[in-house]
Design a protein around this motif. Sequence first.
Motif, PDB file in Angstrom:
ATOM      1  N   CYS A  82       0.821  -1.213   0.000  1.00 28.19           N
ATOM      2  CA  CYS A  82       0.000   0.000   0.000  1.00 28.19           C
ATOM      3  C   CYS A  82       0.855   1.263   0.000  1.00 28.19           C
ATOM      4  CB  CYS A  82      -0.878   0.074   1.251  1.00 28.19           C
ATOM      5  SG  CYS A  82      -1.574  -1.495   1.774  1.00 28.19           S
ATOM      6  N   ALA A  83       0.478   2.205  -0.877  1.00 29.97           N
ATOM      7  CA  ALA A  83       1.026   3.553  -0.818  1.00 29.97           C
ATOM      8  C   ALA A  83       0.078   4.337   0.083  1.00 29.97           C
ATOM      9  CB  ALA A  83       1.084   4.167  -2.208  1.00 29.97           C
ATOM     10  N   TYR A  85      -1.329   7.823   1.942  1.00 32.52           N
ATOM     11  CA  TYR A  85      -1.428   9.273   1.824  1.00 32.52           C
ATOM     12  C   TYR A  85      -2.223   9.843   2.996  1.00 32.52           C
ATOM     13  CZ  TYR A  85       0.233   8.529  -2.917  1.00 32.52           C
ATOM     14  OH  TYR A  85       0.990   8.178  -3.999  1.00 32.52           O
ATOM     15  N   ARG A  93      -0.501  14.056   0.465  1.00 32.92           N
ATOM     16  CA  ARG A  93       0.931  13.872   0.672  1.00 32.92           C
ATOM     17  C   ARG A  93       1.211  12.393   0.888  1.00 32.92           C
ATOM     18  NH1 ARG A  93       1.286  18.652   5.128  1.00 32.92           N
ATOM     19  NH2 ARG A  93      -0.742  17.747   5.618  1.00 32.92           N
ATOM     20  N   LEU A  94       2.252  11.911   0.226  1.00 34.27           N
ATOM     21  CA  LEU A  94       2.686  10.523   0.389  1.00 34.27           C
ATOM     22  C   LEU A  94       3.375  10.426   1.748  1.00 34.27           C
ATOM     23  CD1 LEU A  94       3.275   7.650  -0.715  1.00 34.27           C
ATOM     24  CD2 LEU A  94       5.330   8.605  -1.797  1.00 34.27           C
ATOM     25  N   ILE A  95       2.730   9.769   2.706  1.00 37.21           N
ATOM     26  CA  ILE A  95       3.281   9.757   4.064  1.00 37.21           C
ATOM     27  C   ILE A  95       3.915   8.433   4.459  1.00 37.21           C
ATOM     28  CG2 ILE A  95       1.771  11.603   4.906  1.00 37.21           C
ATOM     29  CD1 ILE A  95       0.099   9.394   6.302  1.00 37.21           C
ATOM     30  N   GLY A  96       3.797   7.407   3.610  1.00 36.31           N
ATOM     31  CA  GLY A  96       4.466   6.164   3.967  1.00 36.31           C
ATOM     32  C   GLY A  96       4.013   4.982   3.140  1.00 36.31           C
ATOM     33  N   ILE A  97       4.469   3.816   3.562  1.00 39.00           N
ATOM     34  CA  ILE A  97       4.147   2.560   2.878  1.00 39.00           C
ATOM     35  C   ILE A  97       3.744   1.518   3.910  1.00 39.00           C
ATOM     36  CG2 ILE A  97       5.243   0.600   1.663  1.00 39.00           C
ATOM     37  CD1 ILE A  97       6.746   2.611  -0.013  1.00 39.00           C
ATOM     38  N   TYR A  99       2.766  -2.706   4.275  1.00 43.25           N
ATOM     39  CA  TYR A  99       2.683  -4.038   3.693  1.00 43.25           C
ATOM     40  C   TYR A  99       1.697  -4.847   4.514  1.00 43.25           C
ATOM     41  CZ  TYR A  99       7.077  -2.555   1.555  1.00 43.25           C
ATOM     42  OH  TYR A  99       8.048  -1.858   0.857  1.00 43.25           O
ATOM     43  N   TRP A 154       5.456   1.914   7.742  1.00 37.65           N
ATOM     44  CA  TRP A 154       6.478   2.923   8.003  1.00 37.65           C
ATOM     45  C   TRP A 154       5.961   4.284   7.546  1.00 37.65           C
ATOM     46  CZ3 TRP A 154      10.095   1.212  11.097  1.00 37.65           C
ATOM     47  CH2 TRP A 154      10.493  -0.130  11.036  1.00 37.65           C
ATOM     48  N   THR A 156       6.875   8.112   6.768  1.00 35.24           N
ATOM     49  CA  THR A 156       8.074   8.895   6.469  1.00 35.24           C
ATOM     50  C   THR A 156       7.836  10.396   6.499  1.00 35.24           C
ATOM     51  OG1 THR A 156       7.468   8.563   4.156  1.00 35.24           O
ATOM     52  CG2 THR A 156       9.167   7.111   5.046  1.00 35.24           C
ATOM     53  N   TRP A 157       6.578  10.824   6.732  1.00 34.67           N
ATOM     54  CA  TRP A 157       6.280  12.257   6.751  1.00 34.67           C
ATOM     55  C   TRP A 157       5.287  12.506   7.871  1.00 34.67           C
ATOM     56  CZ3 TRP A 157       5.013  15.259   1.584  1.00 34.67           C
ATOM     57  CH2 TRP A 157       5.034  16.651   1.836  1.00 34.67           C
ATOM     58  N   PRO A 166       9.093  16.251   4.500  1.00 33.15           N
ATOM     59  CA  PRO A 166       9.331  15.003   5.236  1.00 33.15           C
ATOM     60  C   PRO A 166      10.682  15.035   5.943  1.00 33.15           C
ATOM     61  CG  PRO A 166       9.595  14.653   2.869  1.00 33.15           C
ATOM     62  CD  PRO A 166       9.156  16.061   3.028  1.00 33.15           C
ATOM     63  N   PRO A 170      12.087   7.327   9.378  1.00 35.32           N
ATOM     64  CA  PRO A 170      10.734   6.770   9.323  1.00 35.32           C
ATOM     65  C   PRO A 170      10.281   6.325  10.710  1.00 35.32           C
ATOM     66  CG  PRO A 170      12.117   5.785   7.626  1.00 35.32           C
ATOM     67  CD  PRO A 170      13.023   6.541   8.544  1.00 35.32           C
TER      68      PRO A 170
END
Lengths: 246, 234
Positions: A82-83, A85, A93-97, A99, A154, A156-157, A166, A170
């Motif tokens: 998963c991406a 936001y 904003r892309l804030i992490g990933i 799984y 995780w 990251t932002w 960011p 993480p």
Amino acid sequence: MASSDKTPTSALPMGGDPRPPGQPMTVEQHMIDKGAQILQSLKPVKQMSQHACTFALYSHDMTRQIETHHYITRLNEDFLQCAVYDTDHAHGRLIGIEYMISERIFEALPPDEQKLWHSHAYEIKSGLWVNPRVPGILEKPELEKLVKTYGKFWCTWQVDRGDRLPLGAPALMMSPQPVNLGQVSPDLVRMRDNKYNISTEALRESRVELLEPEPINSQADYWKHHGKGFAIGIKVTDIKLRAPFP
Amino acid sequence: MSSTHPEVPGEPTKTGTAFLETATATIQSFAPINQIHQHLCAFHFYSYDMTRQVEAHHYCAHQNEEMRQCLIYDSPDADARLIGLEYVISEPLFLTLPDDEKRLWHSHEYEVKSGLLFMPGVPGPIERQDMEKLAKTYGKVFHFWQVDRKDNLPLGIPQVMMAFTRDGQIYEDLVKDVEDRYGISVAKERENRAYISGSTHGIHPLANGGGKGLKTELREVDCKAPDSVPRVFV
């Protein structure tokens, strides 16, 4: 040096504006983007097939809770990626990933790895996890699978502490749980529900029969049984080189 | 859309699952994802170990003229693994960062001028318009999945990654592999990009780890035991 649980000092003004600093996109950049879009296939991104809105908590400070938007790709029956936001708007904003893995795969992990993962059973059964605009009947078969999965997220932002860019390392996130530290603020839930005109309460009732893992592995949701969260630190070290750097 | 990934453990996606996902994909809004307009192929190495190098496929969206956010996959294929992410910022934005933060970011000047960074499928003249901008930017990359050590799951903790900064660092066969697959010549593109200039103020001495490696470590921190917290929520 940097650490995910320490607030960085920043020259940039904090807080308020959800948009990062920077000039608006120029016409020229729009044209480059348009050109690329027509010519390139962007295949991995086209595999995303689900949007889920849910909540997550910082493992080093569970009083900090955020609404998240997951854009999910299923790689196979047991694995999703998963991406994540901070909103489902175009300027998200892309804030992490995150799984997500099936119970079967999770049980095979070494305990030291398992402690970085969280369970999804409560998050889903409580109605906190929703697929906006998807009718309950379509959602059901997928939730029957996801309710048994474990996740590793995780971030990251750290937008909730006002970072306009960011910063830092993480942070490991945890999932909502039915005990005190893991409960999501009702205000946060209410805001989300109003936005989508849904009721988390009602969803909870409709999901009562979903089967959770029996038992939920006690290495997951590590804070529950061990009273500990996690932080990532970054330290300066020597590099194993093969040529001069930088 | 059902698939078996050759390396990620798990059963192939069942037909029922795949059907549902097609349905949700048409009903829901994917606005942040729809902003992703660009595919860039580049290479990273582990910030503490230059001998470990990875091909990285970036899928990028602009927040504005000075900031991009990119998803990083290990291949451009449908079954690609999402291994990390990168943020890209302009030089002016980079200069506003606290010093400790600057170390986590890497310069793009060499990657661009050497021809190593490219946009698959996009003709040179258009590509170069973007390269002119990228040459002056800084990036921050974390990888969560160490595919180069053959992990078939995203194990362990995030890794700070760096980009190449001079000749002689990248493995020749890594480059050759990409050249063959895409039918390109990195050396030729380097000539075409000779005119491109890097950052106005030169590469910042603290960027690229300040020339040192950066290793992440996991720490356990106290959190209040659930029973000790008074019930705040009913």
